[in-house]
Design a protein around this motif. Structure first.
Motif, PDB file in Angstrom:
ATOM      1  N   ALA A 112      -5.974  -6.659  11.801  1.00 19.36           N
ATOM      2  CA  ALA A 112      -5.911  -6.624  10.207  1.00 19.36           C
ATOM      3  C   ALA A 112      -6.793  -6.949   9.518  1.00 19.36           C
ATOM      4  N   ASP A 113      -7.291  -6.604   8.129  1.00 15.90           N
ATOM      5  CA  ASP A 113      -8.359  -7.211   7.302  1.00 15.90           C
ATOM      6  C   ASP A 113      -7.411  -8.087   6.650  1.00 15.90           C
ATOM      7  N   TYR A 114      -6.038  -7.840   6.343  1.00 20.62           N
ATOM      8  CA  TYR A 114      -5.524  -8.707   5.119  1.00 20.62           C
ATOM      9  C   TYR A 114      -3.959  -8.984   5.615  1.00 20.62           C
ATOM     10  N   LEU A 115      -3.251  -9.787   5.240  1.00 20.16           N
ATOM     11  CA  LEU A 115      -1.733 -10.069   5.437  1.00 20.16           C
ATOM     12  C   LEU A 115      -1.158  -9.821   3.816  1.00 20.16           C
ATOM     13  N   ALA A 116      -0.203  -9.087   3.905  1.00 21.73           N
ATOM     14  CA  ALA A 116       0.414  -8.726   2.562  1.00 21.73           C
ATOM     15  C   ALA A 116       1.955  -9.135   2.698  1.00 21.73           C
ATOM     16  N   THR A 117       2.419  -9.758   1.608  1.00 25.22           N
ATOM     17  CA  THR A 117       3.998 -10.426   1.710  1.00 25.22           C
ATOM     18  C   THR A 117       4.387  -9.665   0.163  1.00 25.22           C
ATOM     19  N   ARG A 156      -7.962 -13.158   2.378  1.00 21.33           N
ATOM     20  CA  ARG A 156      -7.352 -12.424   3.475  1.00 21.33           C
ATOM     21  C   ARG A 156      -5.941 -12.003   3.174  1.00 21.33           C
ATOM     22  N   VAL A 157      -5.468 -12.271   1.808  1.00 25.06           N
ATOM     23  CA  VAL A 157      -4.141 -12.010   1.292  1.00 25.06           C
ATOM     24  C   VAL A 157      -4.076 -11.205   0.259  1.00 25.06           C
ATOM     25  N   LEU A 158      -3.038 -10.289   0.249  1.00 23.00           N
ATOM     26  CA  LEU A 158      -2.749  -9.241  -0.791  1.00 23.00           C
ATOM     27  C   LEU A 158      -1.144  -9.477  -1.258  1.00 23.00           C
ATOM     28  N   PHE A 159      -1.017  -9.413  -2.559  1.00 24.42           N
ATOM     29  CA  PHE A 159       0.420  -9.455  -3.108  1.00 24.42           C
ATOM     30  C   PHE A 159       0.690  -8.380  -3.889  1.00 24.42           C
ATOM     31  N   PRO A 160       1.202  -7.214  -3.196  1.00 16.09           N
ATOM     32  CA  PRO A 160       1.045  -5.964  -3.887  1.00 16.09           C
ATOM     33  C   PRO A 160       2.018  -5.939  -5.114  1.00 16.09           C
ATOM     34  N   LEU A 161       3.344  -6.832  -5.184  1.00 13.99           N
ATOM     35  CA  LEU A 161       4.230  -6.747  -6.066  1.00 13.99           C
ATOM     36  C   LEU A 161       3.690  -7.512  -7.466  1.00 13.99           C
ATOM     37  N   GLY A 162       2.474  -7.937  -7.330  1.00 16.48           N
ATOM     38  CA  GLY A 162       2.001  -8.938  -8.428  1.00 16.48           C
ATOM     39  C   GLY A 162       2.117  -8.278 -10.006  1.00 16.48           C
ATOM     40  N   GLU A 163       2.024  -7.253  -9.974  1.00 17.61           N
ATOM     41  CA  GLU A 163       2.024  -6.387 -11.509  1.00 17.61           C
ATOM     42  C   GLU A 163       3.330  -5.674 -11.642  1.00 17.61           C
ATOM     43  N   HIS A 164       4.158  -5.781 -10.909  1.00  9.09           N
ATOM     44  CA  HIS A 164       5.417  -5.153 -10.991  1.00  9.09           C
ATOM     45  C   HIS A 164       6.744  -6.158 -11.019  1.00  9.09           C
ATOM     46  N   ASN A 165       7.753  -5.582 -11.808  1.00 10.19           N
ATOM     47  CA  ASN A 165       9.012  -6.379 -12.034  1.00 10.19           C
ATOM     48  C   ASN A 165      10.071  -5.977 -11.190  1.00 10.19           C
ATOM     49  N   LYS A 166      11.081  -6.839 -11.046  1.00  9.55           N
ATOM     50  CA  LYS A 166      11.974  -6.493  -9.889  1.00  9.55           C
ATOM     51  C   LYS A 166      12.809  -5.085 -10.237  1.00  9.55           C
ATOM     52  N   ASP A 167      13.039  -4.747 -11.394  1.00  7.49           N
ATOM     53  CA  ASP A 167      13.829  -3.492 -11.561  1.00  7.49           C
ATOM     54  C   ASP A 167      12.850  -2.420 -10.822  1.00  7.49           C
ATOM     55  N   GLU A 168      11.745  -2.486 -11.211  1.00 11.21           N
ATOM     56  CA  GLU A 168      10.768  -1.489 -10.911  1.00 11.21           C
ATOM     57  C   GLU A 168      10.666  -1.437  -9.159  1.00 11.21           C
ATOM     58  N   VAL A 169      10.730  -2.592  -8.722  1.00 10.98           N
ATOM     59  CA  VAL A 169      10.781  -2.806  -7.190  1.00 10.98           C
ATOM     60  C   VAL A 169      12.019  -2.015  -6.520  1.00 10.98           C
ATOM     61  N   LYS A 170      13.006  -2.480  -6.979  1.00 10.71           N
ATOM     62  CA  LYS A 170      14.242  -1.849  -6.818  1.00 10.71           C
ATOM     63  C   LYS A 170      14.209  -0.336  -6.650  1.00 10.71           C
ATOM     64  N   GLN A 171      13.704   0.101  -7.773  1.00  8.50           N
ATOM     65  CA  GLN A 171      13.928   1.791  -7.881  1.00  8.50           C
ATOM     66  C   GLN A 171      12.881   2.487  -7.254  1.00  8.50           C
ATOM     67  N   MET A 172      11.676   1.727  -6.760  1.00  5.15           N
ATOM     68  CA  MET A 172      10.788   2.768  -6.097  1.00  5.15           C
ATOM     69  C   MET A 172      11.050   2.565  -4.568  1.00  5.15           C
ATOM     70  N   ALA A 173      11.982   1.489  -4.142  1.00  4.50           N
ATOM     71  CA  ALA A 173      12.363   1.484  -2.842  1.00  4.50           C
ATOM     72  C   ALA A 173      13.455   2.151  -2.721  1.00  4.50           C
ATOM     73  N   MET A 174      14.566   2.410  -3.564  1.00  4.38           N
ATOM     74  CA  MET A 174      15.493   3.310  -3.620  1.00  4.38           C
ATOM     75  C   MET A 174      15.166   4.763  -3.412  1.00  4.38           C
ATOM     76  N   GLN A 175      13.978   5.178  -4.400  1.00  7.26           N
ATOM     77  CA  GLN A 175      13.654   6.549  -4.495  1.00  7.26           C
ATOM     78  C   GLN A 175      12.991   6.723  -3.101  1.00  7.26           C
ATOM     79  N   ALA A 176      12.338   5.916  -2.416  1.00  2.00           N
ATOM     80  CA  ALA A 176      11.654   6.211  -1.204  1.00  2.00           C
ATOM     81  C   ALA A 176      12.798   6.219   0.072  1.00  2.00           C
ATOM     82  N   GLY A 177      14.043   5.869  -0.371  1.00  2.00           N
ATOM     83  CA  GLY A 177      14.826   6.093   0.737  1.00  2.00           C
ATOM     84  C   GLY A 177      15.002   4.858   1.654  1.00  2.00           C
ATOM     85  N   LEU A 178      14.338   3.463   1.206  1.00  2.00           N
ATOM     86  CA  LEU A 178      14.018   2.406   2.316  1.00  2.00           C
ATOM     87  C   LEU A 178      15.523   1.543   1.948  1.00  2.00           C
TER      88      LEU A 178
END
Length: 348
Positions: A112-117, A156-178
């Protein structure tokens, strides 16, 4: 063009699941890694959810057994600090030694080039270096727990949620069936707050001792310094006309010192085990915003550096500054660095 490869640390919860989802949509080559930290039914459930997330997203799943390392670097440290009358921050230790230590090494070994959390924070990469920034959702910002990151690791680190709020995160996860965690996360994954006493009692013997006031007058007896923390008011086992608080813990004499609320305030502390994110600790005094615990408000402070420690002078007195906790320094939204509170100078 070859895709950049990123390993996502998957806990089985909604945040890391959404981080993986965002990276697959951003055209990275994504793999999932789950850390096996404890042997228990709840951790089994986390592993199953992490595997399900990888299956749904169509990405490879890896499990890394770090139980021994987690026990040594996090759990043993947690118990040792309480035994010595200090209040630990296991999340900082876990990030430093486990997630961005052992797990990052594993991710790189897998190509891997990066680790994301799933942390709520931002990292800004440039040819001049890397900056750690607060998350856009300041209510969820977790940059406080990440101050031990270095320039090498931030690269070597990425934080993909940095620009998102918790409600957006929950919504996108639910829509993806995760699959997502249904219970709210706790700040310490291996123990509930209700079981601190029982957990610590199983780890080491506790010795009763004196409870005194700030003048040294005996007020009663405590059941072991490990069961107390600075600022504690409840569970002291003493009756008083005016509320009493733990002002300080004296491990060398096995004493708990109680006082009134006004005696909890301090303007100065010394911190050690410093990390400065730029890699260059200032040689002269600077002014910054300081945070003495995760949920506390930032306050202006003057930092005076000497060798491997820093003296912090607050513009306004701070309540219940606690040895063992992390103090983190900011310049607006940027994390400058931080350290562990070693000693406190109370108001007189």
């Amino acid at each position: 063009m070859t895709k950049r490869k990123v390993a996502v640390a998957l806990s089985g919860g909604v945040d890391s699941a959404a981080a993986a989802l965002l990276l697959t949509r951003a055209a990275y080559e994504v793999i999932g890694i789950h850390m096996r930290l404890r042997d228990s039914p709840s951790f089994d459930d986390h592993a199953h959810r992490a595997a399900d997330i990888c299956r749904i997203l169509g990405i490879p799943y890896h499990q890394l057994d770090l139980q021994k390392e987690f026990e040594s670097c996090v759990v043993d440290y947690f118990c040792r600090e309480y035994r010595h009358g200090r209040t630990p921050n296991p999340c900082v230790a876990c990030n430093h030694y486990v997630k961005f230590g052992l797990l990052l090494d594993k991710a790189l070994s897998l190509g891997a080039d990066y680790l994301a959390t799933g942390h709520y924070a931002k990292v800004e990469h440039s040819r001049h270096g890397h900056r750690l920034l607060k998350a856009a959702d300041t209510r969820r910002d977790q940059s406080y727990f990440l101050y031990t990151l270095t320039q090498e690791k931030l690269g070597r680190v990425l934080f993909p949620l940095g620009e998102h709020n918790k409600d957006e995160v929950k919504q996108m996860a639910m829509q993806a069936g995760l699959p997502t965690a249904t219970k709210s996360s706790q700040d310490i994954c291996f123990i509930s707050r209700k079981n601190y006493g029982a957990f610590l009692s199983q780890r080491f013997p506790t010795l009763p001792g004196e409870v005194v006031d700030t003048r040294g007058r005996k007020l009663g007896q405590h059941r072991g310094i490990a069961f107390y923390t600075v600022g504690q008011r409840h569970g002291l086992g003493l009756a008083s006309g005016k509320p009493l608080y733990v002002i300080r813990i004296e491990p060398e004499s096995n004493r708990i010192v109680l006082g009134h609320e006004e005696e909890l305030y301090s303007r100065k502390l010394t911190a050690h085990n410093l990390n400065w994110i730029s890699g260059k600790i200032p040689r002269e005094s600077i002014t910054a915003r300081a945070k003495i615990r995760y949920k506390s408000k930032e306050t202006e402070a003057t930092l005076s550096f000497r060798n491997d420690s820093v003296d912090v002078h607050f513009a306004q007195p701070q309540k219940a500054v606690t040895p063992g906790q992390a103090i983190v320094f900011y310049n607006v939204d940027e994390v400058l660095g931080g350290g562990i509170i070693d000693s406190v100078e109370r108001e007189t």
